[in-house]
Design a protein around this motif. Structure first.
Motif, PDB file in Angstrom:
ATOM      1  N   UNK A   1      41.971 -21.211  33.241  1.00 41.07           N
ATOM      2  CA  UNK A   1      41.226 -21.524  32.214  1.00 41.07           C
ATOM      3  C   UNK A   1      41.838 -20.757  31.142  1.00 41.07           C
ATOM      4  N   UNK A   2      42.205 -19.532  31.336  1.00 40.04           N
ATOM      5  CA  UNK A   2      42.521 -18.649  30.128  1.00 40.04           C
ATOM      6  C   UNK A   2      43.881 -19.189  29.962  1.00 40.04           C
ATOM      7  N   UNK A   3      44.861 -19.553  30.720  1.00 35.30           N
ATOM      8  CA  UNK A   3      46.265 -19.967  30.275  1.00 35.30           C
ATOM      9  C   UNK A   3      45.814 -21.335  29.632  1.00 35.30           C
ATOM     10  N   UNK A   4      45.277 -22.131  29.982  1.00 35.06           N
ATOM     11  CA  UNK A   4      44.926 -23.504  29.236  1.00 35.06           C
ATOM     12  C   UNK A   4      44.669 -23.043  27.841  1.00 35.06           C
ATOM     13  N   UNK A   5      43.613 -22.194  27.541  1.00 37.17           N
ATOM     14  CA  UNK A   5      43.141 -21.860  26.316  1.00 37.17           C
ATOM     15  C   UNK A   5      43.931 -21.634  25.337  1.00 37.17           C
ATOM     16  N   UNK A   6      45.218 -20.977  25.839  1.00 39.83           N
ATOM     17  CA  UNK A   6      46.325 -20.180  25.210  1.00 39.83           C
ATOM     18  C   UNK A   6      47.387 -21.044  25.177  1.00 39.83           C
ATOM     19  N   UNK A   7      47.434 -22.053  25.687  1.00 38.89           N
ATOM     20  CA  UNK A   7      48.633 -23.246  25.693  1.00 38.89           C
ATOM     21  C   UNK A   7      49.915 -22.850  26.656  1.00 38.89           C
ATOM     22  N   UNK A   8      49.416 -22.153  27.734  1.00 37.59           N
ATOM     23  CA  UNK A   8      50.354 -21.988  28.679  1.00 37.59           C
ATOM     24  C   UNK A   8      50.323 -22.657  30.011  1.00 37.59           C
ATOM     25  N   UNK A   9      49.566 -23.465  30.112  1.00 37.56           N
ATOM     26  CA  UNK A   9      49.255 -24.184  31.492  1.00 37.56           C
ATOM     27  C   UNK A   9      50.417 -24.864  31.867  1.00 37.56           C
ATOM     28  N   UNK A  10      51.335 -25.436  31.131  1.00 40.21           N
ATOM     29  CA  UNK A  10      52.356 -26.054  31.506  1.00 40.21           C
ATOM     30  C   UNK A  10      53.568 -25.380  32.177  1.00 40.21           C
ATOM     31  N   UNK A  11      53.321 -23.931  31.853  1.00 44.52           N
ATOM     32  CA  UNK A  11      54.479 -23.036  32.419  1.00 44.52           C
ATOM     33  C   UNK A  11      54.132 -22.187  33.554  1.00 44.52           C
ATOM     34  N   UNK A  12      52.677 -22.267  33.803  1.00 46.97           N
ATOM     35  CA  UNK A  12      52.426 -21.192  34.709  1.00 46.97           C
ATOM     36  C   UNK A  12      51.907 -21.944  35.843  1.00 46.97           C
ATOM     37  N   UNK A  13      52.342 -22.089  37.044  1.00 48.09           N
ATOM     38  CA  UNK A  13      51.866 -22.374  38.276  1.00 48.09           C
ATOM     39  C   UNK A  13      51.016 -21.354  39.103  1.00 48.09           C
ATOM     40  N   UNK A  14      49.711 -21.932  39.145  1.00 45.24           N
ATOM     41  CA  UNK A  14      48.685 -20.968  39.977  1.00 45.24           C
ATOM     42  C   UNK A  14      48.616 -21.186  41.483  1.00 45.24           C
ATOM     43  N   UNK A  15      48.842 -20.248  42.031  1.00 44.75           N
ATOM     44  CA  UNK A  15      48.884 -20.392  43.646  1.00 44.75           C
ATOM     45  C   UNK A  15      47.651 -19.505  44.478  1.00 44.75           C
ATOM     46  N   UNK A  16      46.638 -20.120  44.926  1.00 47.28           N
ATOM     47  CA  UNK A  16      45.582 -19.216  45.246  1.00 47.28           C
ATOM     48  C   UNK A  16      46.050 -18.972  46.951  1.00 47.28           C
ATOM     49  N   UNK A  17      46.562 -18.005  47.117  1.00 49.64           N
ATOM     50  CA  UNK A  17      46.901 -17.444  48.535  1.00 49.64           C
ATOM     51  C   UNK A  17      47.544 -16.140  48.124  1.00 49.64           C
ATOM     52  N   UNK A  18      48.069 -15.544  49.639  1.00 48.27           N
ATOM     53  CA  UNK A  18      48.835 -14.379  49.373  1.00 48.27           C
ATOM     54  C   UNK A  18      50.306 -14.657  49.267  1.00 48.27           C
ATOM     55  N   UNK A  19      50.878 -13.592  48.720  1.00 50.90           N
ATOM     56  CA  UNK A  19      52.362 -13.913  48.445  1.00 50.90           C
ATOM     57  C   UNK A  19      53.287 -14.036  49.729  1.00 50.90           C
ATOM     58  N   UNK A  20      52.772 -13.403  50.715  1.00 55.14           N
ATOM     59  CA  UNK A  20      53.633 -13.265  52.060  1.00 55.14           C
ATOM     60  C   UNK A  20      53.305 -14.856  52.762  1.00 55.14           C
ATOM     61  N   UNK A  21      52.475 -15.637  52.222  1.00 57.37           N
ATOM     62  CA  UNK A  21      52.417 -16.932  53.082  1.00 57.37           C
ATOM     63  C   UNK A  21      52.859 -18.000  52.135  1.00 57.37           C
ATOM     64  N   UNK A  22      53.274 -17.707  50.806  1.00 56.47           N
ATOM     65  CA  UNK A  22      53.950 -18.800  50.152  1.00 56.47           C
ATOM     66  C   UNK A  22      55.644 -19.127  50.192  1.00 56.47           C
ATOM     67  N   UNK A  23      55.954 -19.998  49.643  1.00 60.21           N
ATOM     68  CA  UNK A  23      57.333 -20.358  49.733  1.00 60.21           C
ATOM     69  C   UNK A  23      57.507 -21.171  48.209  1.00 60.21           C
ATOM     70  N   UNK A  24      58.307 -20.316  47.390  1.00 58.22           N
ATOM     71  CA  UNK A  24      58.658 -20.776  45.935  1.00 58.22           C
ATOM     72  C   UNK A  24      59.717 -21.789  46.107  1.00 58.22           C
ATOM     73  N   UNK A  25      59.921 -22.674  45.175  1.00 58.67           N
ATOM     74  CA  UNK A  25      61.016 -23.474  44.920  1.00 58.67           C
ATOM     75  C   UNK A  25      62.152 -22.912  44.471  1.00 58.67           C
ATOM     76  N   UNK A  26      61.954 -21.643  43.955  1.00 63.16           N
ATOM     77  CA  UNK A  26      63.142 -21.131  43.301  1.00 63.16           C
ATOM     78  C   UNK A  26      62.896 -19.434  43.256  1.00 63.16           C
ATOM     79  N   UNK A  27      64.149 -18.839  43.243  1.00 60.87           N
ATOM     80  CA  UNK A  27      63.944 -17.363  42.968  1.00 60.87           C
ATOM     81  C   UNK A  27      63.446 -16.749  41.764  1.00 60.87           C
ATOM     82  N   UNK A  28      62.909 -15.766  41.963  1.00 58.15           N
ATOM     83  CA  UNK A  28      62.369 -15.060  40.474  1.00 58.15           C
ATOM     84  C   UNK A  28      63.290 -13.987  40.225  1.00 58.15           C
ATOM     85  N   UNK A  29      63.370 -14.045  38.695  1.00 50.73           N
ATOM     86  CA  UNK A  29      64.247 -13.136  38.018  1.00 50.73           C
ATOM     87  C   UNK A  29      63.560 -11.852  37.781  1.00 50.73           C
TER      88      UNK A  29
END
Length: 358
Positions: A61-89
């Motif tokens: 909700x905070x991201x949407x209110x600040x105009x960044x909802x389209x650039x942030x993908x929120x993932x409710x999980x532990x980082x050890x259980x996710x797979x991202x489509x790309x590497x992070x810089x």
């Protein structure tokens, strides 16, 4: 956490150093999303905000209110259980408790560095030295021992001290309460660390007379070159405080006395087991006191508890276990919550009077 300006400002300055326009950022333990929002403001093309708690909906909700909802993908999980489509810089995280040795913090960072960080990418924080020193703090000691030092209602509670003093807790200390200059306990370099465990043999010479109550441990957080903060006694008060490891009993010390400690933390299951084996010597190298302490001894166990830990014990399900097994067996994607509740109420009528949702 956000309201702790010393901590949050340091993280934001480190992000300014690391985030370049068009880069990808992974925010682990995103909370309400302050680091994710700042990464977007700094030009990140994509931010993956990972948070296991329900507070992630607040971050959305905070991201949407600040105009960044389209650039942030929120993932409710532990980082050890996710797979991202790309590497992070850039990977940014603050998974501390009072100390960095907290739950699955280190395994999470090792996993994120290995699977999610692009070659040449930046980790925030980079490294965190830990420090330890003997302290004089009657207030911190009383907060650990509580009633065990008194006789509430005329009953002696001294035996409880044995368990109470095998726990550490958060405290806040002044630099004047240190009985010796701090010694380096260890360094967590997140760019290279591979194990969640740490142990060190420490030595201090007492600088002034006093009554010693335990050891204090704290950390310096180096977020980027020249950017960081510390929760050391005497510095700006941070949300973390310091960790206080009490002795089995207070010890009167004199200037020149020597203290040695085998201090260590090992991740066992989902939490750390700490030990602090301490010896105090006078100027003539004669031993004054020796303590052998561990959080393992801080939990009273019955004989039944000990039997259950033996290798030859034959475990069986109690009624609660049978209920849980029956529920899990029905969670096959073909039964609704209501249908499962009805079936369990019918199977265990002595435990459940009805299956209606509440």
């Amino acid at each position: 956490m956000v309201a702790d300006a010393h901590r949050t400002d340091a993280y934001l300055h480190a992000l300014e150093r690391a985030v370049q326009p068009g880069c990808v950022v992974l925010d682990i333990g995103a909370g309400t999303g302050i680091f994710s929002l700042m990464a977007c403001r700094l030009g990140a093309r994509r931010v993956y905000a990972v948070e296991s708690d329900g507070v992630i909906q607040v971050a959305r909700e905070i991201a949407a209110a600040n105009g960044y909802a389209d650039r942030i993908e929120f993932i409710q999980d532990l980082s050890t259980r996710i797979t991202l489509p790309e590497k992070a810089d850039v990977i940014v995280s603050d998974l501390h408790g009072v100390l960095p040795l907290y739950l699955y913090h280190l395994p999470s960072i090792v996993d994120a560095r290995t699977r999610h960080l692009a070659p040449g990418g930046a980790l925030i924080p980079q490294r965190e030295p830990l420090w330890a020193a003997p302290v004089e703090s009657p207030a911190a000691y009383r907060s650990v021992t509580g009633l065990s030092e008194t006789t509430p209602y005329g009953f002696g509670m001294e035996f409880a001290t044995r368990f109470a003093t095998n726990h550490w807790q958060k405290t806040r200390l002044a630099v004047e309460q240190l009985l010796s200059p701090p010694e380096l306990f260890g360094v967590l370099d997140y760019r290279t660390v591979t194990t969640p465990n740490i142990a060190s043999d420490l030595r201090w010479e007492v600088g002034r007379p006093g009554e010693m109550h335990g050891l204090a441990v704290w950390f310096d957080s180096e977020l980027a070159e020249g950017i960081g903060f510390t929760n050391a006694p005497g510095k700006s008060e941070l949300i973390y405080g310091q960790a206080f490891f009490p002795f089995s009993e207070p010890v009167v010390v004199e200037a020149g006395d020597v203290i040695t400690a085998a201090l260590g933390a090992h991740l066992v299951g989902d939490d750390y087991v700490w030990r602090w084996d301490t010896s105090i010597y006078n100027k003539n190298v004669e031993i004054k006191h020796t303590f052998h302490q561990s959080t393992f001894f801080g939990k009273p166990m019955t004989r039944a508890d000990l039997r259950k830990r033996s290798s030859g014990y034959l475990p069986t399900l109690d009624e609660e276990g049978k209920v849980q097994r029956a529920i899990l067996e029905r969670m096959d994607g073909n039964a609704s919550n209501h249908e499962i509740a009805a079936a369990i109420a019918e199977q265990f009528p002595g435990r459940f009077t009805d299956s209606a949702p509440h």
